[in-house]
Design a protein around this motif. Structure first.
Motif, PDB file in Angstrom:
ATOM      1  N   ASN A   1       0.857  -1.144   0.000  1.00  0.00           N
ATOM      2  CA  ASN A   1      -0.026  -0.010  -0.155  1.00  0.00           C
ATOM      3  C   ASN A   1       1.010   1.126   0.104  1.00  0.00           C
ATOM      4  N   GLY A   2       2.144   1.164  -0.196  1.00  0.00           N
ATOM      5  CA  GLY A   2       2.953   2.338  -0.550  1.00  0.00           C
ATOM      6  C   GLY A   2       3.271   2.943   0.861  1.00  0.00           C
ATOM      7  N   ILE A   3       3.357   2.286   1.957  1.00  0.00           N
ATOM      8  CA  ILE A   3       3.834   2.667   3.332  1.00  0.00           C
ATOM      9  C   ILE A   3       5.095   2.101   3.780  1.00  0.00           C
ATOM     10  N   TYR A   4       5.755   2.953   4.469  1.00  0.00           N
ATOM     11  CA  TYR A   4       7.091   2.392   5.002  1.00  0.00           C
ATOM     12  C   TYR A   4       7.137   2.480   6.522  1.00  0.00           C
ATOM     13  N   HIS A   5       6.975   1.706   7.370  1.00  0.00           N
ATOM     14  CA  HIS A   5       7.108   2.279   8.791  1.00  0.00           C
ATOM     15  C   HIS A   5       8.212   2.975   9.137  1.00  0.00           C
ATOM     16  N   GLN A   6       9.431   2.522   8.839  1.00  0.00           N
ATOM     17  CA  GLN A   6      10.818   3.210   9.267  1.00  0.00           C
ATOM     18  C   GLN A   6      11.023   3.284  11.084  1.00  0.00           C
ATOM     19  N   ASP A   7      10.046   2.778  11.864  1.00  0.00           N
ATOM     20  CA  ASP A   7      10.297   2.707  13.094  1.00  0.00           C
ATOM     21  C   ASP A   7       9.892   1.327  13.860  1.00  0.00           C
TER      22      ASP A   7
ATOM     23  N   GLY B   1      15.179   5.231  -3.610  1.00  0.00           N
ATOM     24  CA  GLY B   1      14.790   5.639  -2.232  1.00  0.00           C
ATOM     25  C   GLY B   1      13.606   4.765  -1.681  1.00  0.00           C
ATOM     26  N   ILE B   2      12.740   4.040  -2.793  1.00  0.00           N
ATOM     27  CA  ILE B   2      11.846   3.143  -2.074  1.00  0.00           C
ATOM     28  C   ILE B   2      12.623   1.909  -1.624  1.00  0.00           C
ATOM     29  N   LEU B   3      13.660   1.439  -2.474  1.00  0.00           N
ATOM     30  CA  LEU B   3      14.229   0.272  -2.109  1.00  0.00           C
ATOM     31  C   LEU B   3      14.879   0.453  -0.666  1.00  0.00           C
ATOM     32  N   GLU B   4      15.527   1.647  -0.558  1.00  0.00           N
ATOM     33  CA  GLU B   4      16.309   2.099   0.741  1.00  0.00           C
ATOM     34  C   GLU B   4      15.129   2.149   1.975  1.00  0.00           C
ATOM     35  N   MET B   5      14.041   2.556   1.809  1.00  0.00           N
ATOM     36  CA  MET B   5      12.917   2.383   2.796  1.00  0.00           C
ATOM     37  C   MET B   5      12.725   0.899   2.947  1.00  0.00           C
TER      38      MET B   5
ATOM     39  N   GLU C   1       0.128 -12.724  19.166  1.00  0.00           N
ATOM     40  CA  GLU C   1      -0.336 -12.179  17.990  1.00  0.00           C
ATOM     41  C   GLU C   1       0.117 -10.606  17.765  1.00  0.00           C
ATOM     42  N   PRO C   2       0.909 -10.369  16.840  1.00  0.00           N
ATOM     43  CA  PRO C   2       1.577  -8.927  16.908  1.00  0.00           C
ATOM     44  C   PRO C   2       0.590  -8.003  16.485  1.00  0.00           C
ATOM     45  N   PHE C   3       0.519  -6.872  17.050  1.00  0.00           N
ATOM     46  CA  PHE C   3      -0.143  -5.712  16.377  1.00  0.00           C
ATOM     47  C   PHE C   3       1.054  -4.652  16.351  1.00  0.00           C
ATOM     48  N   LEU C   4       0.525  -3.685  14.991  1.00  0.00           N
ATOM     49  CA  LEU C   4       1.885  -2.936  14.746  1.00  0.00           C
ATOM     50  C   LEU C   4       0.986  -1.554  15.286  1.00  0.00           C
ATOM     51  N   ILE C   5       1.841  -0.668  16.063  1.00  0.00           N
ATOM     52  CA  ILE C   5       1.163   0.927  16.206  1.00  0.00           C
ATOM     53  C   ILE C   5       2.481   1.774  15.895  1.00  0.00           C
ATOM     54  N   ASP C   6       2.221   3.217  16.210  1.00  0.00           N
ATOM     55  CA  ASP C   6       3.041   4.027  15.963  1.00  0.00           C
ATOM     56  C   ASP C   6       3.615   4.209  14.682  1.00  0.00           C
ATOM     57  N   PHE C   7       2.823   5.179  13.823  1.00  0.00           N
ATOM     58  CA  PHE C   7       3.349   5.367  12.503  1.00  0.00           C
ATOM     59  C   PHE C   7       3.874   6.891  12.202  1.00  0.00           C
ATOM     60  N   GLY C   8       4.353   7.418  13.470  1.00  0.00           N
ATOM     61  CA  GLY C   8       4.737   8.823  13.403  1.00  0.00           C
ATOM     62  C   GLY C   8       5.989   9.143  12.481  1.00  0.00           C
ATOM     63  N   LEU C   9       6.622   8.115  12.089  1.00  0.00           N
ATOM     64  CA  LEU C   9       8.113   8.315  11.103  1.00  0.00           C
ATOM     65  C   LEU C   9       7.601   7.691   9.777  1.00  0.00           C
ATOM     66  N   SER C  10       6.297   7.014   9.574  1.00  0.00           N
ATOM     67  CA  SER C  10       6.273   6.261   8.349  1.00  0.00           C
ATOM     68  C   SER C  10       6.241   7.227   6.967  1.00  0.00           C
ATOM     69  N   LYS C  11       6.666   6.770   6.075  1.00  0.00           N
ATOM     70  CA  LYS C  11       6.686   7.355   4.836  1.00  0.00           C
ATOM     71  C   LYS C  11       5.648   6.934   4.112  1.00  0.00           C
ATOM     72  N   GLN C  12       5.039   7.762   2.802  1.00  0.00           N
ATOM     73  CA  GLN C  12       4.065   7.207   2.103  1.00  0.00           C
ATOM     74  C   GLN C  12       4.676   7.266   0.567  1.00  0.00           C
ATOM     75  N   ARG C  13       4.387   6.242  -0.238  1.00  0.00           N
ATOM     76  CA  ARG C  13       5.142   6.396  -1.496  1.00  0.00           C
ATOM     77  C   ARG C  13       4.264   7.518  -2.192  1.00  0.00           C
ATOM     78  N   VAL C  14       4.864   8.649  -2.627  1.00  0.00           N
ATOM     79  CA  VAL C  14       4.074   9.626  -3.893  1.00  0.00           C
ATOM     80  C   VAL C  14       3.931   9.027  -5.090  1.00  0.00           C
ATOM     81  N   SER C  15       2.818   8.785  -5.517  1.00  0.00           N
ATOM     82  CA  SER C  15       2.369   8.530  -6.964  1.00  0.00           C
ATOM     83  C   SER C  15       3.000   9.182  -8.054  1.00  0.00           C
ATOM     84  N   PHE C  16       3.541   8.536  -8.947  1.00  0.00           N
ATOM     85  CA  PHE C  16       4.221   9.697 -10.025  1.00  0.00           C
ATOM     86  C   PHE C  16       4.250   8.888 -11.433  1.00  0.00           C
TER      87      PHE C  16
END
Length: 278
Positions: free
Chosen positions: A150-156, A199-203, A168-183
């Motif tokens: 969905n073009g989201i990279y958590h980064q944290d 940049g996407i690969l790096e994320m 069962e794990p649940f994921l929280i805190d998306f404060g540092l997340s990055k969204q892929r900008v469509s182009f």
């Protein structure tokens, strides 16, 4: 250096005066009654609230008052709200609404039961053997795959940002997340398109690296140190070859992974090898 140190001291004093948590019993947005503070981060204060409309518990996050006049911090907060708005997964928070009050910024989301991995490991002393650790990673990998598709990279991805409920794990805190900008690649110079993909690969690989560190934390819960001298994990931990290979690629010691499918294949191979041994 002395000037920087003085500025930091003033900043901390200012934050301690301004960033006072909202009192218990306060009603936010005519709907959310503050029950308690359940977390504080570098730019947010998190409250457990009673939703007076639904009569259910909700989590309300507030941008720290000391940061509300900082355009960059406000944009980060709004970016997190935007990311949460796109999520539709049972193991991630549901965003209900964003709102502001006298230039104070908030958003309300679902309350997820469970203790974070950090508390479970260091306070509750919960342990995970090699197989259990790999199974947790397998579940986390599914969550990361959902985000990346969905073009989201958590980064944290860290143990405080993972809640565990019945293993069962649940994921929280998306404060540092990055969204892929469509182009549109056809309207963009080739160099721009290449840089975008890099940049996407790096994320992606940052999220993979973080998964490797989480796996290490889990594996170390059963480790009992016998040496006074700290050794590399490759010497301290007794692991199956497949698990070692998986970790080395996640942590970029060997060729880093470029996609989830590769990780999943090696993870399941490691699990299969572990099952054969036992």
């Amino acid at each position: 250096m002395r000037k920087v140190s003085i500025l930091r001291s003033f900043r901390k004093i200012y934050q301690s005066i301004v960033d006072i948590p909202i009192k218990e019993g306060t009603i936010l947005n005519n709907r959310y009654e503050v029950l308690s503070v359940i977390g504080t981060g570098s730019y947010g204060i998190v409250y457990l609230c009673n939703d007076l409309k639904s009569k259910e518990n909700r989590v309300v996050k507030q941008l720290r008052p000391s940061k509300r006049r900082n355009k960059k911090e406000v944009e980060l907060f709004q970016s997190e709200t935007s990311v949460l708005h796109t999520l539709n997964h049972k193991n991630m928070p549901i965003l209900y609404e964003g709102f502001s009050n006298n230039e104070y910024f908030f958003y309300a989301m679902s309350f997820i039961e469970g203790d974070n991995l950090e508390d479970q490991i260091f306070i509750s002393k919960k342990t995970f053997n090699e197989k259990e650790s790999l199974l947790i990673l397998d579940q986390l990998l599914e969550l990361v795959e959902y985000l990346h598709k969905n073009g989201i990279y958590h980064q944290d991805l860290r143990i405080p940002n993972i809640l565990l409920n019945n293993n069962e794990p649940f994921l929280i805190d998306f404060g540092l997340s990055k969204q892929r900008v469509s182009f549109d690649a056809f309207q963009s110079p080739p160099s721009f398109s290449h840089n975008k993909q890099e940049g996407i690969l790096e994320m992606k690989q940052q999220d993979y690296y973080d998964l490797g560190e989480i796996l290490l934390y889990l594996l170390y819960t059963t480790y009992s140190s016998k040496n006074k001298k700290a050794l590399p994990w490759t010497e301290e931990l007794s692991l199956e070859k497949g698990t070692v290979y998986l970790l080395k690629r996640l942590l970029r010691i060997k060729e880093p992974y470029s996609n989830i499918s590769e990780i999943s294949a090696d993870l399941h191979a490691a699990l299969k090898a572990k099952e054969k041994v036992h």
